[in-house]
Design an enzyme around this catalytic site. Structure first.
Site, mmCIF file in Angstrom:
data_model
loop_
_atom_site.group_PDB
_atom_site.id
_atom_site.type_symbol
_atom_site.label_atom_id
_atom_site.label_comp_id
_atom_site.label_asym_id
_atom_site.label_seq_id
_atom_site.Cartn_x
_atom_site.Cartn_y
_atom_site.Cartn_z
ATOM 1 N N HIS A 18 0.845 -1.209 0.000
ATOM 2 C CA HIS A 18 0.000 0.000 0.000
ATOM 3 C C HIS A 18 0.882 1.262 0.000
ATOM 4 O O HIS A 18 0.613 2.217 -0.727
ATOM 5 C CB HIS A 18 -0.889 0.038 1.247
ATOM 6 C CG HIS A 18 -1.943 -1.027 1.304
ATOM 7 N ND1 HIS A 18 -2.056 -1.907 2.352
ATOM 8 C CD2 HIS A 18 -2.949 -1.352 0.448
ATOM 9 C CE1 HIS A 18 -3.086 -2.715 2.152
ATOM 10 N NE2 HIS A 18 -3.641 -2.411 0.998
ATOM 11 N N LYS A 42 -18.584 -6.385 6.363
ATOM 12 C CA LYS A 42 -17.338 -7.155 6.510
ATOM 13 C C LYS A 42 -16.811 -6.886 7.900
ATOM 14 O O LYS A 42 -16.797 -5.738 8.336
ATOM 15 C CB LYS A 42 -16.303 -6.613 5.520
ATOM 16 C CG LYS A 42 -15.960 -7.529 4.366
ATOM 17 C CD LYS A 42 -14.661 -7.013 3.752
ATOM 18 C CE LYS A 42 -14.489 -7.367 2.315
ATOM 19 N NZ LYS A 42 -13.344 -6.693 1.697
ATOM 20 N N ARG A 91 -1.932 -5.827 -8.632
ATOM 21 C CA ARG A 91 -0.803 -6.706 -8.358
ATOM 22 C C ARG A 91 -0.633 -7.757 -9.431
ATOM 23 O O ARG A 91 0.424 -7.985 -9.955
ATOM 24 C CB ARG A 91 -1.000 -7.407 -7.008
ATOM 25 C CG ARG A 91 -0.759 -6.496 -5.845
ATOM 26 C CD ARG A 91 -1.346 -7.048 -4.592
ATOM 27 N NE ARG A 91 -2.787 -7.020 -4.638
ATOM 28 C CZ ARG A 91 -3.572 -7.337 -3.625
ATOM 29 N NH1 ARG A 91 -3.048 -7.746 -2.496
ATOM 30 N NH2 ARG A 91 -4.882 -7.261 -3.738
ATOM 31 N N SER A 129 -2.853 -7.973 2.619
ATOM 32 C CA SER A 129 -3.138 -7.844 4.062
ATOM 33 C C SER A 129 -3.502 -9.206 4.637
ATOM 34 O O SER A 129 -3.080 -9.549 5.748
ATOM 35 C CB SER A 129 -4.287 -6.863 4.293
ATOM 36 O OG SER A 129 -3.975 -5.601 3.773
HETATM 37 P P1 ADP Z 1 -9.854 -3.547 -0.812
HETATM 38 O O1 ADP Z 1 -10.693 -4.345 0.137
HETATM 39 O O2 ADP Z 1 -10.490 -2.264 -1.244
HETATM 40 O O3 ADP Z 1 -9.292 -4.316 -1.965
HETATM 41 P P2 ADP Z 1 -7.140 -3.499 0.210
HETATM 42 O O4 ADP Z 1 -6.618 -2.786 1.420
HETATM 43 O O5 ADP Z 1 -6.973 -4.966 0.141
HETATM 44 O O6 ADP Z 1 -8.642 -3.050 0.111
HETATM 45 O O7 ADP Z 1 -6.474 -2.874 -1.078
HETATM 46 C C1 ADP Z 1 -6.591 -1.515 -1.378
HETATM 47 C C2 ADP Z 1 -5.920 -1.253 -2.718
HETATM 48 O O8 ADP Z 1 -4.528 -1.495 -2.589
HETATM 49 C C3 ADP Z 1 -6.402 -2.174 -3.848
HETATM 50 O O9 ADP Z 1 -6.359 -1.448 -5.045
HETATM 51 C C4 ADP Z 1 -5.383 -3.278 -3.870
HETATM 52 O O10 ADP Z 1 -5.269 -3.857 -5.152
HETATM 53 C C5 ADP Z 1 -4.136 -2.485 -3.518
HETATM 54 N N1 ADP Z 1 -3.120 -3.323 -2.906
HETATM 55 C C6 ADP Z 1 -3.241 -4.173 -1.860
HETATM 56 N N2 ADP Z 1 -2.059 -4.790 -1.599
HETATM 57 C C7 ADP Z 1 -1.189 -4.308 -2.521
HETATM 58 C C8 ADP Z 1 0.184 -4.567 -2.816
HETATM 59 N N3 ADP Z 1 0.889 -5.477 -2.149
HETATM 60 N N4 ADP Z 1 0.733 -3.896 -3.824
HETATM 61 C C9 ADP Z 1 0.015 -3.020 -4.531
HETATM 62 N N5 ADP Z 1 -1.278 -2.735 -4.332
HETATM 63 C C10 ADP Z 1 -1.871 -3.369 -3.334
#
Ligand code: ADP
Length: 167
Positions: A18, A42, A91, A129
């Site tokens: 992130h 959720k 990703r 995450s």
């Molecule tokens: P959501 O539930 O909205 O997907 P996340 O916190 O999982 O929330 O992800 C938020 C954003 O960050 C999404 O666009 C996701 O693809 C991106 N993201 C999550 N992990 C990574 C990572 N390791 N590298 C790049 N982008 C990421």
């Protein structure tokens, strides 16, 4: 007019993936609003307040980042921040289908919103995450994947909650 972008997500919890996306966004935009979503259906591991606080600590040295939270429609939140740009991280191919669905739906809801996808450093492209939560829950170290504030919070959370919940 400053160019503002909203980077929405669950951030449950924030990872270096992130942060990589936030830094890349700052190369393009004058200000990045990291917007933590309150999902009504959720149950996250961390409360909204915890997720916001960890992101604030993790981004404290980055200029022009604001950490906020919202509930309800993302497109409405984006408009309320006086911009029309959403940032998302991409990703792998596996992210694509869900992200495409979101873009098209958001476009239906508000045609002036644009989503920009950024790709993280290769070694963050397998990071999520959920995976980090599993690693720490199973007794592993996450210092390569999350900032210290998050790692500490994960260890604290799991030392009081070993109830075997799954994510
Ligand atoms: P959501 O539930 O909205 O997907 P996340 O916190 O999982 O929330 O992800 C938020 C954003 O960050 C999404 O666009 C996701 O693809 C991106 N993201 C999550 N992990 C990574 C990572 N390791 N590298 C790049 N982008 C990421």
């Amino acid at each position: 007019m400053p160019k503002i972008a909203v980077y929405p997500g669950s951030f449950d919890p924030a990872t270096y993936g992130h942060l990589d996306i936030i830094k890349r966004s700052l190369e393009i935009f004058d200000k990045v609003i990291v917007a933590v979503i309150r999902h009504p259906h959720k149950e996250p591991l961390f409360t909204l307040q915890e997720r916001v606080k960890m992101l604030k600590v993790a981004t404290k040295d980055l200029k022009n980042v604001k950490v906020d939270s919202f509930e309800g429609l993302l497109v409405n939140y984006v408009k309320s921040q006086k911009t029309n740009i959403i940032i998302r991280g991409l990703r792998a191919i596996s992210d694509f289908e869900y992200e495409l669905q979101m873009v098209l739906m958001n476009r239906r809801l508000n045609n002036s919103i644009e989503t920009i996808f950024l790709m993280p450093e290769e070694h963050y492209s397998y990071l999520s995450s959920s995976l980090v939560k599993e690693i720490v829950f199973s007794g592993g170290k996450a210092s390569k994947f999350v900032p210290p504030v998050v790692e500490e919070a994960l260890h604290r959370k799991f030392s009081v909650d070993k109830s075997g919940r799954s994510w």
